[in-house]
Design an enzyme around this catalytic site. Sequence first.
Site, PDB file in Angstrom:
ATOM      1  CD  GLU A  46       7.675  95.726  73.993  1.00 43.48           C
ATOM      2  OE1 GLU A  46       6.549  95.202  74.056  1.00 43.48           O
ATOM      3  OE2 GLU A  46       8.705  95.145  74.372  1.00 43.48           O
ATOM      4  CG  ASP A  60       8.787  88.139  73.181  1.00 46.12           C
ATOM      5  OD1 ASP A  60       8.241  88.350  74.273  1.00 46.12           O
ATOM      6  OD2 ASP A  60       9.240  89.037  72.443  1.00 46.12           O
TER       7      ASP A  60
END
Length: 508
Positions: free
Chosen positions: A340, A414
């Site tokens: 993150e 992603d």
Amino acid sequence: MVRRFGRELAIGFGAAFLSFLGWRGFNVVPVVLLIGVLALLFHLQLGGAIGKRFRVVNAGGDGLAATSITFDDVGGQEVAKRELLEALEFVKDIDRVKHLGIRPLKGILLTGPPGTGKTLLAKAAASYIDSVFISASGSEFIEMYAGVGAQRVRQLFSKARSMAAAHHKTNAVVFIDEIEVLGGKRGQHSSHLEYDQTLNQLLVEMDGLKIDDDVRVLVIGATNRVDLLDPALLRPGRFDRVVKVDLPDREGRLSILSIHTRGKPLASDVDLNEIARETFGFSGAHLESLANEAAILAMRQGKREIGHQEFKEALEKVMLGEKLDRRPGEAELKRIAYHEIGHAMASEITHPGSVKAVTITPRGNALGYMRQSPGDDKYIYTKGELEDQIMVALAGAVNEELAFGDRSTGARGDYDQAISIAREMVSAGMSSIGIVSPKDIPQKVFHEAIKEIISGQETRARQVLSCLCPVADRLSRMLLEQEKLSGDQLRAILAPALGSTLQKCVGE
Ligand code: ATP
């Protein structure tokens, strides 16, 4: 009434006759069984299948089961409302329409993404022309029995007329949601005869609508797949008006939020304007859910007012799902934190000030997430902006690799996101193969162009993040300790390193 009474009389006589035969010594068991089987078949074919109940609502304001939804209850959608109101004038001002010999308006089609207020608009339209409102969904017409769908269409229209007559109305709105299910292009379904018959019946009903009918029926269809509809439905004289009901813009979102917070006690720190700004891409249904979730959170916390914090929390819940109790082990948490922080650093590098928050609290399908603050509503993107988005999407996996020497399956989503942006770029003529027709070029060429974009951004992410490893270590440790970092906390550590350090390192 007479029909029901007659049926009850027949059942009574039948039962009495069978009892009489039984009393006289006849074996009535086979007869009873036969009647039972016939009744079951009748129920399935006719009673159960055809006699399906449609939702009937009197949309007029006379207090009878009234929904009384008006156009004031529909936020945003100003263009759709204007077009709809214009069309409805033809239904309201019937004398002038007759006088000028205008063909009556038979159908209005509302098209747009789910949850944007199509049903709401149809109800408001019914209210506006003081009519009864009867609604059905396209899937309710489709059965395996041939002819049942067509029968249901007939029943829907006759029910609309009888309901209007019963409520002394001269107008009835028949609302068909998911109309593409029953109005799809003919001849394309495996059991196409049944589908075709159903659609044909709808066309027949619409063609039969006259300006002098005692009850004037207006059909409002809703779909988010207008491309699937049979052209016959869209020709003049059927669905005469096609009204687009899009996702709301910022003004629209503000107006929807105002509607759904009406009557809710809001704390003074709540800024609906800011919430509207942060909710780009939300539909009306999302915004309704946001206001509702914020109120639920306030109740759970025993508060008497709904504050900014509840809206912030509700926003994350509506975007990503409910917080999960599931807690990954230490090693996994560490990996998630680096992942993150990778996204967050890339986001700050490409757009300083863009990170709103980063967290490792699992929510919905995400084990952690980075939230960017939205800018203005955006409808087009430049090549550079799309490349930045790909870089930010890949930066999570790249940062994992820099910290641990390998990647994890956590980056699957992603990659999907990065590939879909790259695909968009190729289709928009932004790749090295220039302007192409994606469906006419070989898959391999398309794939190579996507790969080239992705690997270019992967290299860029690696180059930048490898210069910032000490900062990434520090931020990931902080995130592990605090579980959530605000954008400001992140920038306080990152900003000093972004200037000269990064430039020197990348330039080398
Ligand atoms: P679907 O295509 O999924 O049937 P829809 O477009 O018909 O969706 P609605 O059923 O009208 O959407 O909206 C669902 C709920 O979302 C409404 O009951 C309302 O609470 C809220 N909503 C949606 N759009 C609006 C809007 N423009 N103004 C106010 N509320 C809205």
